[in-house]
Scaffold this motif. Structure first.
Motif, mmCIF file in Angstrom:
data_model
loop_
_atom_site.group_PDB
_atom_site.id
_atom_site.type_symbol
_atom_site.label_atom_id
_atom_site.label_comp_id
_atom_site.label_asym_id
_atom_site.label_seq_id
_atom_site.Cartn_x
_atom_site.Cartn_y
_atom_site.Cartn_z
ATOM 1 N N LEU A 186 0.833 -1.206 0.000
ATOM 2 C CA LEU A 186 0.000 0.000 0.000
ATOM 3 C C LEU A 186 0.867 1.254 0.000
ATOM 4 O O LEU A 186 0.553 2.251 -0.663
ATOM 5 N N GLU A 187 1.982 1.196 0.734
ATOM 6 C CA GLU A 187 2.873 2.353 0.752
ATOM 7 C C GLU A 187 3.416 2.646 -0.643
ATOM 8 O O GLU A 187 3.523 3.799 -1.047
ATOM 9 N N ILE A 188 3.746 1.580 -1.369
ATOM 10 C CA ILE A 188 4.224 1.778 -2.744
ATOM 11 C C ILE A 188 3.100 2.342 -3.618
ATOM 12 O O ILE A 188 3.311 3.259 -4.409
ATOM 13 N N SER A 189 1.867 1.820 -3.427
ATOM 14 C CA SER A 189 0.729 2.340 -4.213
ATOM 15 C C SER A 189 0.553 3.830 -3.976
ATOM 16 O O SER A 189 0.321 4.603 -4.908
ATOM 17 N N ARG A 190 0.623 4.218 -2.700
ATOM 18 C CA ARG A 190 0.426 5.626 -2.366
ATOM 19 C C ARG A 190 1.499 6.493 -3.013
ATOM 20 O O ARG A 190 1.206 7.560 -3.550
ATOM 21 N N ALA A 191 2.750 6.000 -2.969
ATOM 22 C CA ALA A 191 3.835 6.756 -3.587
ATOM 23 C C ALA A 191 3.608 6.880 -5.091
ATOM 24 O O ALA A 191 3.797 7.949 -5.681
ATOM 25 N N LEU A 192 3.155 5.792 -5.714
ATOM 26 C CA LEU A 192 2.913 5.818 -7.158
ATOM 27 C C LEU A 192 1.797 6.773 -7.536
ATOM 28 O O LEU A 192 1.800 7.355 -8.615
ATOM 29 N N ALA A 193 0.829 6.924 -6.622
ATOM 30 C CA ALA A 193 -0.317 7.791 -6.913
ATOM 31 C C ALA A 193 0.117 9.232 -7.150
ATOM 32 O O ALA A 193 -0.575 9.989 -7.833
ATOM 33 N N THR A 194 1.253 9.628 -6.598
ATOM 34 C CA THR A 194 1.705 11.007 -6.805
ATOM 35 C C THR A 194 2.354 11.183 -8.176
ATOM 36 O O THR A 194 2.861 12.255 -8.484
#
Lengths: 257, 357
Positions: free
Chosen positions: A165-173
């Motif tokens: 999820l942390e990677i997903s959140r980073a990718l969202a930016t």
């Protein structure tokens, strides 16, 4: 100068000291676009400090950081993220009380905008933007096989999924460069294998440049194209993965004499 | 998920409207004591205060102890306005403008106070907001303000040094406050303002801005790493919260004929009281703080027959409410109770039989 333009990330003579301790000394790195780059080194070598310097958590004493030709040295974390660097953390930092979906939507914050009054009065613009955000966030979550858990609180997820999820959140930016701080920490071999596939997929699917810190040598040798080895805050060795891992000095730093 | 929050919010609005209908019914049918009637507007402004403080304490995650100070600003701003325009415009218009002026001026003060305060964190922030609350109250007590044909006169000494002419009117008379206010607030207006407050806070929570505010509360460093501006969103929550407290202040001043700033109404005791509503109702739980505000406003009055034991019983009720809300055992018990209810509704005979066993 033309040489530097080609690099996604170009760091020269980066240093910082805390009190009398030179945590990072004359660090340099060149990462080409679309590359999967590894930063390794023994405990306390200064790897996370390098990440903190790159993302503006610390201001460097000397040196320069160019992201895709743009000078981001000494800028604030928020501006550096807007310039195109996103990261994950060694000790997971999620928004624990928000849902999984909202964690990713928080990452989309800068790309789907509407005013405060729009939000309070639920204008058509608010509805449209929120709908698009939901779609985009679910798309990203699907990549990490988290779409089924979208309504859970982030803190309720098991450890491995929290990392994802942390990677997903980073990718969202929508970053140009993604920094992963020990993505495989605490994972079992099978999870690590899955993670390797995911990281490769992310790189190809989102056309991303990735720099990662890792201790798991299997992961490093499996996916990283180039490596930099850090020891006592200094670059010990740099180059293609295979050559670096066979370098006697690197083996000495890891295993001792 | 969208529909779930929508349903939750609808229930919250529903509770307020139901409360209004019941109270209005009791008043119109003459079944409400004058004591309770007098509590109706206070209930409304306490609910507004509790909900707005929850925006800072629960949603933004900063402990603010100066909420009564913002209420004080709203009350005085609107009272000055009311005295100045007394008799020059219809009551309804006067109240409407007073609300806007009260909220706007409090928002400005919220912003100014927010600049130094929001640089601090945790306990330090709490102490400084406490100090600002007290400063506001004491400054207001020392101000003399008058008006005559030459315009406004201002003094920090006494009413004589205002130097008003014969026809001059003293608006603020230091510690004696402001008198001659219109008592135009009633339950209907109060409930409308409660609904507006809920509308603003609940919708803000479920918007892009609210998500950013809560993300910053949960993890400041991660929030910065994904590009959220910490100072902007903390300020947003603080200013909106202050403005809503100002609205509560307007309601307060329009429920009295004379307004004074004492430690009872605008002091830190009051701020702590509002915080108690928030904490007992559940930090971050808007509906809970609303209900806590209503119960804890009515309770002291209802316990009057106990005379000396009143505050003792009040304290015991506070403790048991706290236990009911947050003790692990109590939460377990409530969950099992809710499950039982849900099961009875969904699957009739079979499981109900097992349950009995």
């Amino acid at each position: 100068m033309a040489e530097q333009k080609k690099n996604m990330l170009s760091v020269e003579s980066l240093s910082i000291s805390f009190g009398g301790l030179k945590a990072v000394d004359n660090f340099h790195i060149q990462i080409k676009p679309h590359e999967l780059y590894g930063l390794i080194g023994p405990n306390g070598a200064g790897k996370t400090t390098v990440f903190n310097l790159l993302t503006g958590v610390y201001k460097p004493d000397t040196g320069s950081i160019l992201l895709d030709g743009q000078n981001i040295t000494g800028k604030h974390t928020i501006d550096i993220n807007h310039a195109g660097i996103a990261r994950t953390f060694q000790n997971i930092r999620l928004f624990g009380n928000l849902t999984v979906l909202d964690n990713v939507k928080a990452g989309l914050h800068a790309h789907y905008t509407y005013g405060m009054l729009s939000g309070i009065f639920r204008t058509p613009k608010f509805r449209k933007m929120e709908r698009e955000m939901d779609q985009k966030a679910m798309e990203i979550l699907k990549v990490f096989d988290l779409d089924g858990a979208a309504d859970y609180k982030a803190s309720q997820l098991p450890y491995g999924k929290q990392r994802k999820l942390e990677i997903s959140r980073a990718l969202a930016t929508e970053p140009k460069l993604l920094l992963l701080d020990e993505p495989a920490a605490g994972m079992n071999p099978q999870e690590t294998q899955e993670l390797m596939d995911t990281i490769r997929f992310v790189r190809d699917h989102f056309d991303m440049t990735i720099l990662l810190i890792e201790h798991d040598m299997k992961l490093v040798s499996g996916i990283c194209e180039e490596l930099t080895v850090l020891n006592f805050g200094q670059v010990l060795c740099q180059g293609e993965t295979k050559a670096v891992l066979n370098n006697p000095e690197v083996i000495k730093a890891y295993l001792g004499d | 998920m969208k529909t779930k929050t929508f349903r939750q919010n609808a229930v919250t609005y529903g509770i307020v409207i139901l409360f209004y209908l019941i109270c209005q019914g009791l008043i119109l049918s003459g079944n409400m004591s004058s004591l309770m009637k007098g509590l109706m507007v206070p209930i409304c402004y306490y609910v507004i205060l509790a909900v707005s403080l929850n925006l800072v304490v629960g949603i933004s995650g900063e402990l603010s102890l100066g909420h009564a100070g913002f209420m004080c600003i709203g009350a005085y701003a609107s009272a000055i306005f009311a005295v100045c325009v007394d008799g020059k415009m219809p009551e309804g218009l006067e109240l409407f403008l007073a609300l806007i002026i009260g909220a706007a001026i409090t928002a400005v003060f919220g912003f100014l106070i927010g600049i130094p305060v929001l640089r601090l964190r945790g306990d330090y922030l709490a102490i400084v907001t406490l100090a600002f609350g007290e400063i506001i109250k004491n400054v207001v007590n020392a101000v003399y303000l008058g008006v005559d044909e030459n315009g406004l006169h201002f003094s920090m000494k006494d009413s004589l040094s205002l130097g008003l002419s014969e026809e001059g009117l003293t608006i603020m008379n230091g510690a004696q406050g402001i008198s001659g206010l219109p008592r135009t607030a009633n339950l209907t207006i109060g409930i409308v303002l409660v609904l507006i407050t809920l509308f603003i806070v609940l919708n803000l929570m479920n918007s892009r801005q609210g998500r950013a505010i809560m993300a910053i509360r949960d993890n400041r460093i991660a929030a910065e790493s994904i590009g959220l501006s910490v100072s902007k969103y903390k300020m947003m929550a603080f200013v909106i919260s202050a403005a809503l407290a100002g609205v509560a202040g307007v309601l307060y001043s329009h429920n009295l004929s004379a307004l004074q700033a004492t430690s009872k109404n605008f002091g830190y005791n009051q701020s702590i009281m509002i915080l108690v509503f928030v904490v007992l109702g559940g930090i971050g739980n808007i509906r809970g703080s609303m209900i806590a505000a209503v119960i804890l406003t009515i309770l002291p009055e209802k316990l009057r027959f106990l005379s000396d034991y009143r505050m003792l019983i009040y304290a015991i009720v506070l403790i048991s409410m706290m236990l009911f809300n947050s003790a692990p055992k109590a939460i377990e018990w409530r969950k099992s109770l809710a499950e039982r209810f849900a099961r009875k509704k969904d699957i009739p005979a079979e499981t109900a039989g097992k349950e009995a066993r």
